[in-house]
Design a protein around this motif. Structure first.
Motif, PDB file in Angstrom:
ATOM      1  N   ASP A 294      -6.920 -10.113  -4.887  1.00 39.62           N
ATOM      2  CA  ASP A 294      -6.339 -10.575  -6.153  1.00 39.62           C
ATOM      3  C   ASP A 294      -4.830 -10.307  -6.228  1.00 39.62           C
ATOM      4  O   ASP A 294      -4.161 -10.787  -7.139  1.00 39.62           O
ATOM      5  CB  ASP A 294      -7.001  -9.864  -7.347  1.00 39.62           C
TER       6      ASP A 294
ATOM      7  N   SER B 174     -17.866  -5.598  -2.514  1.00 39.11           N
ATOM      8  CA  SER B 174     -17.124  -6.166  -1.396  1.00 39.11           C
ATOM      9  C   SER B 174     -17.904  -7.201  -0.598  1.00 39.11           C
ATOM     10  O   SER B 174     -17.340  -8.221  -0.233  1.00 39.11           O
ATOM     11  CB  SER B 174     -16.572  -5.068  -0.502  1.00 39.11           C
TER      12      SER B 174
ATOM     13  N   GLU C 130     -17.950 -10.634  -2.330  1.00 44.26           N
ATOM     14  CA  GLU C 130     -16.605 -11.213  -2.331  1.00 44.26           C
ATOM     15  C   GLU C 130     -16.206 -11.692  -0.926  1.00 44.26           C
ATOM     16  O   GLU C 130     -15.679 -12.795  -0.752  1.00 44.26           O
ATOM     17  CB  GLU C 130     -15.635 -10.131  -2.805  1.00 44.26           C
TER      18      GLU C 130
ATOM     19  N   THR D 213     -10.648  -5.374   2.161  1.00 42.58           N
ATOM     20  CA  THR D 213     -10.282  -5.273   0.743  1.00 42.58           C
ATOM     21  C   THR D 213     -10.185  -3.836   0.264  1.00 42.58           C
ATOM     22  O   THR D 213      -9.540  -3.561  -0.733  1.00 42.58           O
ATOM     23  CB  THR D 213     -11.312  -5.980  -0.158  1.00 42.58           C
TER      24      THR D 213
ATOM     25  N   ASN E 156      -5.954  -5.992  -1.630  1.00 42.64           N
ATOM     26  CA  ASN E 156      -6.848  -6.538  -2.647  1.00 42.64           C
ATOM     27  C   ASN E 156      -6.581  -8.043  -2.717  1.00 42.64           C
ATOM     28  O   ASN E 156      -5.444  -8.455  -2.926  1.00 42.64           O
ATOM     29  CB  ASN E 156      -6.495  -5.859  -3.975  1.00 42.64           C
TER      30      ASN E 156
ATOM     31  N   ARG F 156     -12.423  -2.391  -1.239  1.00 45.09           N
ATOM     32  CA  ARG F 156     -13.179  -2.263  -2.496  1.00 45.09           C
ATOM     33  C   ARG F 156     -14.517  -1.575  -2.242  1.00 45.09           C
ATOM     34  O   ARG F 156     -14.980  -1.486  -1.111  1.00 45.09           O
ATOM     35  CB  ARG F 156     -13.438  -3.641  -3.069  1.00 45.09           C
TER      36      ARG F 156
ATOM     37  N   ASN G  36       0.854  -1.187   0.000  1.00 44.18           N
ATOM     38  CA  ASN G  36       0.000   0.000   0.000  1.00 44.18           C
ATOM     39  C   ASN G  36       0.895   1.244   0.000  1.00 44.18           C
ATOM     40  O   ASN G  36       1.718   1.428   0.886  1.00 44.18           O
ATOM     41  CB  ASN G  36      -0.886  -0.033   1.263  1.00 44.18           C
TER      42      ASN G  36
END
Ligand SMILES: Cc1cc2nc3c(=O)[nH]c(=O)nc-3n(C[C@H](O)[C@H](O)[C@H](O)COP(=O)(O)O)c2cc1C
Length: 363
Positions: free
Chosen positions: A273, A299, A302, A292, A271, A294, A237
């Protein structure tokens, strides 16, 4: 937008995290809201705000500073380094406990993100490298200064401040602490190669860059019990202009060193991924909390899938709890989720803080 969690959803099941049991697996992520008093003492508004959100499986408080030097990134952020701070946090904790909530305090040192106009002191860091960013000081936006590199023999004092802050949090009645080693603040500045160019035992190799966070974790665990300690990391990050080149090795060294301590949880902002997710996940056998970052639309679905597969133990969400104090009720009933108002994230006063609506009680 709406999302429904059925009663058998993995996210709604209780989970034991060390010494405590959370009644669901949707934790409230730490959120700086700048509603403390100017000396870092929490305000009455904070008591109300956290009590409103007590149905979260775990409330992780906003980042709370371990010292005055460590409290200089934003105005009106709370501390846990005076008796006055501790007394008011005790009021917050008892308001949350009165609603059967569970609460960990995120403990924090901002390092080079401090501006002297905010903390009335200096800014310190692993190395004398400024973040190329502006601070929001009471006198307007100003560039962050070049920090002073901590001397090797000063570092034990920083570790002791984390330990003392954790002791105060427990004495105030909080259920545990989360050590903030993410998002470009002091501990992350030590982990990251771009901000840590030290040549002593706290810099250079991955093990050395991980050393300060590991020492803090070990000292805090020895003080309050590992089963009341969480750790937050955010590999890769770039917040705070930290921009790690090597986003893996220091985290591997850290997790290898602390994995046998029996911490309450590891909290990772990433994330899922990203390749780093799989790497840190494989190195952690205890409770694993994922945030996440997101958008809400993607979110929950997921997170529910990841929890169903057992890939995560619990999820932390921030902005959804900020705008929905009764998030759990809304998800159980499929009620509309309120959008967060970005303009009031850090503004003073109750607007956008304690006035988000809750659902009308059902008969
Ligand atoms: C207003 C605001 C304040 C935040 N303050 C903190 C903080 O004090 N400590 C921290 O570790 N992360 C902080 N974050 C990051 C959040 O914990 C979380 O990682 C981020 O909001 C993404 O999660 P979300 O999409 O569920 O909101 C903050 C984020 C926001 C939006």
């Amino acid at each position: 937008m709406t999302f429904t969690l059925t009663d058998d959803s993995a996210l709604l099941q209780p989970i034991t995290i060390g010494a405590n049991t959370a009644r669901n697996r949707l934790f409230m992520a730490p959120l700086t809201r700048s509603r403390a008093q100017s000396d870092g003492t929490p305000s009455d508004l904070q008591v109300e705000y956290y009590a409103q959100r007590a149905s979260a499986g775990l409330i992780i408080t906003e980042a709370t500073a371990i010292s005055q030097v460590g409290n200089g990134a934003y105005v009106n952020t709370p501390g846990i380094y005076t008796d006055g701070h501790q007394e008011k946090w005790a009021e917050v904790a008892s308001a949350v406990h009165a609603q059967d909530g569970l609460m960990f305090m995120q403990i924090w040192h901002v390092g080079r993100m401090a501006h002297p106009d905010i903390n009335g002191a200096e800014s310190v860091a692993p190395s004398a490298i400024a973040a190329k960013m502006l601070a929001h000081t009471p006198g307007g936006k100003k560039p962050l200064p070049v920090p002073r590199a901590l001397d090797t023999d000063e570092i034990a004092g920083v570790v002791a401040q984390f330990r003392d802050a954790a002791r105060r949090a427990i004495d105030a009645g909080l259920d545990g602490v989360e050590i903030h080693s993410a998002n470009g603040y002091l501990l992350h500045q030590f982990l990251a190669d771009a901000t840590n160019t030290r040549t002593d035992r706290y810099g250079g190799t991955a093990e050395n860059r991980a050393r300060l966070t590991a020492e803090v974790v070990e000292a805090v665990a020895a003080e309050i019990g590992a089963d009341r300690v969480g750790l937050r990391i955010s590999p890769g990050n770039g917040a705070g202009d930290v921009n790690e080149v090597d986003t893996v090795s220091a985290y591997e060294a850290l997790l290898e060193r602390i994995s046998s301590l029996g911490l309450a949880y590891l909290h990772v902002l990433i994330n899922p991924d990203a390749p780093e997710f799989g790497i840190v996940r494989a190195l952690w056998s205890g409770p694993f909390v994922l945030n996440t970052g997101r958008e809400v639309e993607t979110s929950f679905c997921e997170l529910e899938n990841l929890a169903d597969w057992g890939a995560i133990s619990a999820a932390a969400v921030g902005r959804a709890y900020l705008a929905n104090p009764d998030l759990i009720d809304r998800l159980r009933t499929g009620a509309e989720l309120t959008e967060p108002d970005v303009a009031t994230f850090y503004s003073p006063g109750p607007a956008g803080y304690v006035d988000y609506p809750t659902l009308a009680p059902t008969a």
